[in-house]
Enzyme design. Sequence first.
Site, PDB file in Angstrom:
ATOM      1  N   LYS A 170      67.990   6.787  45.189  1.00 32.33           N
ATOM      2  CA  LYS A 170      69.019   7.886  44.706  1.00 32.33           C
ATOM      3  C   LYS A 170      69.785   7.296  43.804  1.00 32.33           C
ATOM      4  O   LYS A 170      70.114   6.088  43.758  1.00 32.33           O
ATOM      5  CB  LYS A 170      69.761   8.520  46.169  1.00 32.33           C
ATOM      6  CG  LYS A 170      68.973   9.349  47.074  1.00 32.33           C
ATOM      7  CD  LYS A 170      70.011   9.721  48.287  1.00 32.33           C
ATOM      8  CE  LYS A 170      69.175  10.475  49.260  1.00 32.33           C
ATOM      9  NZ  LYS A 170      68.837  11.791  48.797  1.00 32.33           N
TER      10      LYS A 170
ATOM     11  N   ARG B  54      62.284  14.135  57.866  1.00 29.21           N
ATOM     12  CA  ARG B  54      61.323  14.920  58.576  1.00 29.21           C
ATOM     13  C   ARG B  54      60.310  13.944  59.095  1.00 29.21           C
ATOM     14  O   ARG B  54      59.749  14.304  60.155  1.00 29.21           O
ATOM     15  CB  ARG B  54      60.410  15.753  57.321  1.00 29.21           C
ATOM     16  CG  ARG B  54      59.832  15.004  56.350  1.00 29.21           C
ATOM     17  CD  ARG B  54      59.394  16.059  54.975  1.00 29.21           C
ATOM     18  NE  ARG B  54      60.596  16.400  54.353  1.00 29.21           N
ATOM     19  CZ  ARG B  54      60.517  17.215  53.363  1.00 29.21           C
ATOM     20  NH1 ARG B  54      59.568  17.904  53.016  1.00 29.21           N
ATOM     21  NH2 ARG B  54      61.786  17.574  52.646  1.00 29.21           N
TER      22      ARG B  54
HETATM   23  N1  BES Z   1      69.382  13.431  53.492  1.00 27.37           N
HETATM   24  C1  BES Z   1      68.701  14.094  52.147  1.00 27.37           C
HETATM   25  C2  BES Z   1      69.088  15.351  51.961  1.00 27.37           C
HETATM   26  C3  BES Z   1      70.487  15.713  51.352  1.00 27.37           C
HETATM   27  C4  BES Z   1      70.831  15.799  50.209  1.00 27.37           C
HETATM   28  C5  BES Z   1      71.649  16.245  52.448  1.00 27.37           C
HETATM   29  C6  BES Z   1      71.900  16.039  49.667  1.00 27.37           C
HETATM   30  C7  BES Z   1      72.758  16.483  51.883  1.00 27.37           C
HETATM   31  C8  BES Z   1      72.996  16.310  50.570  1.00 27.37           C
HETATM   32  C9  BES Z   1      67.197  14.007  52.337  1.00 27.37           C
HETATM   33  O1  BES Z   1      66.785  12.865  53.116  1.00 27.37           O
HETATM   34  C10 BES Z   1      66.696  14.133  51.156  1.00 27.37           C
HETATM   35  O2  BES Z   1      66.594  13.214  50.369  1.00 27.37           O
HETATM   36  N2  BES Z   1      65.704  15.043  50.661  1.00 27.37           N
HETATM   37  C11 BES Z   1      65.067  15.259  49.544  1.00 27.37           C
HETATM   38  C12 BES Z   1      63.940  15.853  49.770  1.00 27.37           C
HETATM   39  C13 BES Z   1      62.915  15.717  48.664  1.00 27.37           C
HETATM   40  C14 BES Z   1      62.627  14.520  48.273  1.00 27.37           C
HETATM   41  C15 BES Z   1      61.644  16.382  48.975  1.00 27.37           C
HETATM   42  C16 BES Z   1      65.922  16.215  48.803  1.00 27.37           C
HETATM   43  O3  BES Z   1      66.441  17.159  49.211  1.00 27.37           O
HETATM   44  O4  BES Z   1      66.121  16.019  47.416  1.00 27.37           O
HETATM   45 MN    MN Z   2      66.395  11.246  51.628  1.00 30.61          MN
END
Ligand code: BES
Ligand code: MN
Length: 488
Positions: free
Chosen positions: A266, A340
């Site tokens: 990230k 997930r």
């Molecule tokens: N923990 C994050 C989701 C999240 C993002 C929660 C911002 C709260 C605020 C999750 O693990 C994630 O990174 N999801 C990705 C999924 C994508 C790679 C398909 C996302 O939402 O960008």
């Molecule tokens: Mn994530």
Amino acid sequence: MRGSIVVGNARESVDAVAYIAGREKLDWLRSIDPLVDHVVGLGDFRAELEETVLLYRRDGVPRVILSGAGGEDEWIGHVERLRVAVAAAVRRARRLKSVKRLGIVVEESLVEKAAGEGAGKAWAIEQALVAADMANYAYSLHGRGEKPHVLAEVRLEPGDDEVLEAARAVAEGVRLARDVANAPANIMNPEGLEQAARELASRLGLGIRVLHCEELESLGMGGILAVGGGSDVEPRLIILEYHGGGKRVAVVGKAVAFDAGGLDLKPPQAMLEMKYDKSGGAAALGIVAAAARLRLPVDLVALIPAVENMPSGRSYKPLDVIKMYNGVTVEIGNTDAEGRLIMADALAYAAERYKPDIMLDLATLTGAAVVALGNHAAALMSNNEELASKLEKAAWRAGEPAWRLPTWPVYEKQLESKTADTNNVGGRWAGVITAAKFLEKFVDGRPWAHLDIAGVAWVQEKGPWKPYYPSGATGWGVRTVIELLRSL
Ligand code: BES
Ligand code: MN
Ligand code: ZN
């Protein structure tokens, strides 16, 4: 200092007394004393929602707070008017360092209207008490900085001991969820989460099992192992059991102690919030704690997969193919869609081992949930109409709105893979739903509901803004699931 809620005469031996009433009850306020009559008569307090005024007097309790509950037609409903007004009074009082004890007197017709939206008067008063405690929360930080002021005692009138006991059970559950979610990731890592769960279990006499790498390997939990493999702190699956008899319910909570994204790292700004990625697991802890203390007639199991999603030489990689607990193989499209994967193993294990009547999961699963609903509602998805409707109602009653999104089979196409049974990502569109469709493959057809709490689990730039959400983690989900369990 840890605040405490009590019930009883709120107009004596307190440092401040707050009066709560709606717009239609200005007359009731005016009858309190000449000072309040004077101020209301001037038109300087109209009892709008979240409107407060602070008055000083020489006789009796020296500080008087008036806190408005707005009009009968507020979209949030009566019980939420009550919560917001009570919480606003607590927040106003907290701004005065010399106030240690606050009394709150609620106008009667407001309690009665709130009672009509749930399980009666005792329930309404309980809701007010919990809101008062939530507004009086501060995460206790380490170090020498000035600590945020909290009230030593908040006393509500009306109320009795039975209501108070129930309110404390729920409020403690919310506090636990908040404390765990707010804790920094170096302290509340998978090890710290196990410790917190063990402390809870011994305090409340819950059953506890924690599966570590060796057992996770022999059980074939490829999701938890793949995600957790990149960290120097071992991943684990924490399982808590409370036996109250009755329906079997499994609650699975995502506990990514820190989500760096893995090799699909990230950017710094996004990472800054990712200590909160354990909020689902934190809520699951709060839920068993509250259910046990309330002695709810359910057989409840909480499953909390606890990992860190880190980049390292041992990290799982894009295009890896992994095998999950139920044998389904997954192609990794993105290592940042880790939630997930750990949830899938926990759900499949729960379904097989506990054969629950109801499966619930809470997870800060997707940024797409925040895009869809912002910070004012969780996204709800389910394979079961009855459960979805009960949960939706429970969430609204609890003041934690959840909005349902569809899970039609057509969405599943987006998850197709050439190298495995499924991909872990489904592309840009409907990201909330494809995440749910992924989880659905692991519930073995049992009645299941998924709550994506990414937008509501902590106070973000755009909300959720409520006077009972001071800052940081909200504890979202504890009150909703307790409401649901009570309605079974
Ligand atoms: N923990 C994050 C989701 C999240 C993002 C929660 C911002 C709260 C605020 C999750 O693990 C994630 O990174 N999801 C990705 C999924 C994508 C790679 C398909 C996302 O939402 O960008
Ligand atoms: Mn994530
Ligand atoms: Zn995550």
